[in-house]
Design a protein around this motif. Structure first.
Motif, short mmCIF file in Angstrom:
data_model
loop_
_atom_site.label_atom_id
_atom_site.label_comp_id
_atom_site.label_asym_id
_atom_site.label_seq_id
_atom_site.Cartn_x
_atom_site.Cartn_y
_atom_site.Cartn_z
N ILE A 84 0.83 -1.20 0.00
CA ILE A 84 0.00 0.00 0.00
C ILE A 84 0.87 1.25 0.00
O ILE A 84 0.64 2.19 -0.77
N PHE A 85 1.89 1.26 0.87
CA PHE A 85 2.79 2.41 0.91
C PHE A 85 3.52 2.58 -0.42
O PHE A 85 3.80 3.70 -0.86
N ALA A 86 3.84 1.47 -1.07
CA ALA A 86 4.59 1.54 -2.32
C ALA A 86 3.79 2.25 -3.41
O ALA A 86 4.28 3.18 -4.06
N PHE A 87 2.53 1.80 -3.63
CA PHE A 87 1.79 2.42 -4.73
C PHE A 87 1.12 3.74 -4.34
O PHE A 87 0.85 4.59 -5.19
N ALA A 88 0.86 3.93 -3.04
CA ALA A 88 0.21 5.18 -2.62
C ALA A 88 1.17 6.36 -2.70
O ALA A 88 0.78 7.46 -3.11
N VAL A 145 3.40 0.82 -10.01
CA VAL A 145 2.15 0.94 -9.25
C VAL A 145 1.23 -0.25 -9.50
O VAL A 145 0.64 -0.81 -8.56
N THR A 146 1.12 -0.67 -10.75
CA THR A 146 0.24 -1.79 -11.07
C THR A 146 0.70 -3.07 -10.39
O THR A 146 -0.11 -3.82 -9.84
N PHE A 147 2.01 -3.31 -10.41
CA PHE A 147 2.52 -4.51 -9.76
C PHE A 147 2.28 -4.46 -8.25
O PHE A 147 1.91 -5.47 -7.63
N ALA A 148 2.46 -3.30 -7.64
CA ALA A 148 2.21 -3.17 -6.20
C ALA A 148 0.75 -3.45 -5.87
O ALA A 148 0.44 -4.07 -4.84
N VAL A 149 -0.16 -3.03 -6.75
CA VAL A 149 -1.58 -3.30 -6.52
C VAL A 149 -1.87 -4.79 -6.62
O VAL A 149 -2.62 -5.36 -5.81
N PHE A 150 -1.25 -5.47 -7.61
CA PHE A 150 -1.45 -6.91 -7.74
C PHE A 150 -0.91 -7.66 -6.52
O PHE A 150 -1.51 -8.65 -6.07
N VAL A 151 0.21 -7.20 -5.99
CA VAL A 151 0.76 -7.81 -4.77
C VAL A 151 -0.23 -7.65 -3.62
O VAL A 151 -0.45 -8.57 -2.82
#
Length: 300
Positions: A86-90, A160-166
């Motif tokens: 969450i912190f990564a993509f936010a 961001v897309t990869f972080a959301v998939f994680v």
């Protein structure tokens, strides 16, 4: 012969009956397993379970708690990984900033005027045009025709897309560990799938974060003081340009830090996931003596 055809049909129906019965049995067993969903919050009390909660936002630290050897311990691990993701993509996807240039035309105006270019995720800088103050003509230049240089949307969107998939994967893992603990314990495929996904996630964290870190470096250059040398109006003798300011990119720096943190956490977790697979602990197919197994031959 009359009746030969009905007899053949009867034999074909009889041969299909066992297959239909086996299919029904498999469907029934699968339904019984899936219907056994029960919320079990006890795993959250385990160290690994607590880390899973943190992984929900951080993206990977909880993997280390798998050393407890129980799927219930994985809960905290994945929660922690979720937090990291969450912190990564936010921190990356929610960024908005602007860069300012002070412009002066000695022949027409005596004070500096500010033109501003606003940019943000997904960082298509070549679409961010400069905007003068409303109703102000600065040096007879149509500043809206001039934009920043560069398009870094591919790296930013990949990250961001990869972080959301994680994040979504961690939710699915939590649902499995909390609701279908027995299914995970009885399966040999699920731990192996988890292990493969962990290895792939570790590699993709490295790739996506490295690409985003390089793009962020280029963004800082494209929006920094070098833009004064790139704008064609600023190269005219009648126009004097000075770099004003640019929005702090501290949150973007944090996103890179969290990206590499996720990589380390998922990489460290790979070992603990590996210990849950049959590669590390192959199932013992021998039958214990107490269950009727044949005892080993005794020495003479």
């Amino acid at each position: 012969m009359p009746g030969a055809e009905p007899q053949g049909r009867w034999r074909g129906a009889r041969s299909m009956a066992p297959n239909i019965y086996m299919v029904r049995q498999r469907i029934s067993r699968l339904g019984q397993r899936m219907s056994g969903f029960q919320i079990n919050l006890n795993p959250l009390k385990e160290p690994l379970g607590f880390i899973k909660v943190l992984e929900w936002s951080l993206g990977g630290v909880g993997e280390y708690t798998r050393h407890c050897g129980l799927p219930s311990n994985f809960v905290a691990h994945y929660v922690f990984l979720q937090i990291a993701s969450i912190f990564a993509f936010a921190t990356c996807g929610g960024f908005k900033g602007q860069t300012e240039i002070q412009v002066n035309c000695p022949t027409t105006i005596t004070e500096n005027k500010t033109v501003t270019a606003t940019f943000g995720y997904p960082f298509r800088l070549n679409e961010a045009s400069f905007q003068p103050p409303p109703g102000v003509n600065i040096c007879d230049v149509n500043w809206k025709d001039y934009v920043l240089i560069g398009d870094y949307s591919s790296s930013a969107q990949f990250y961001v897309t990869f972080a959301v998939f994680v994040f979504l994967y961690c939710i699915a893992a939590l649902l499995l560990y909390v609701g279908y603990t027995s299914l995970y314990l009885d399966s040999r495929k699920l731990p192996m799938i988890d292990f493969v996904v962990t290895l792939v996630a570790t590699f993709l964290w490295l790739v996506s974060t490295s690409a985003w870190a390089k793009a962020l470096t280029d963004i800082k250059i494209a929006t920094g003081h070098n833009i004064v040398n790139e704008l064609s109006p600023c190269k005219k003798k009648a126009v004097m340009c000075y770099f004003g300011s640019v929005t702090s990119m501290g949150s973007l720096n944090v996103s890179v830090v969290f990206g590499f943190l996720n990589m380390i956490l998922w990489g460290g977790n790979a070992w603990f996931v590996y210990k849950e697979t049959s590669l590390h602990s192959p199932s013992n197919t021998s039958v214990p003596h107490s269950q009727g197994g044949i005892p080993p031959p005794t020495g003479i």
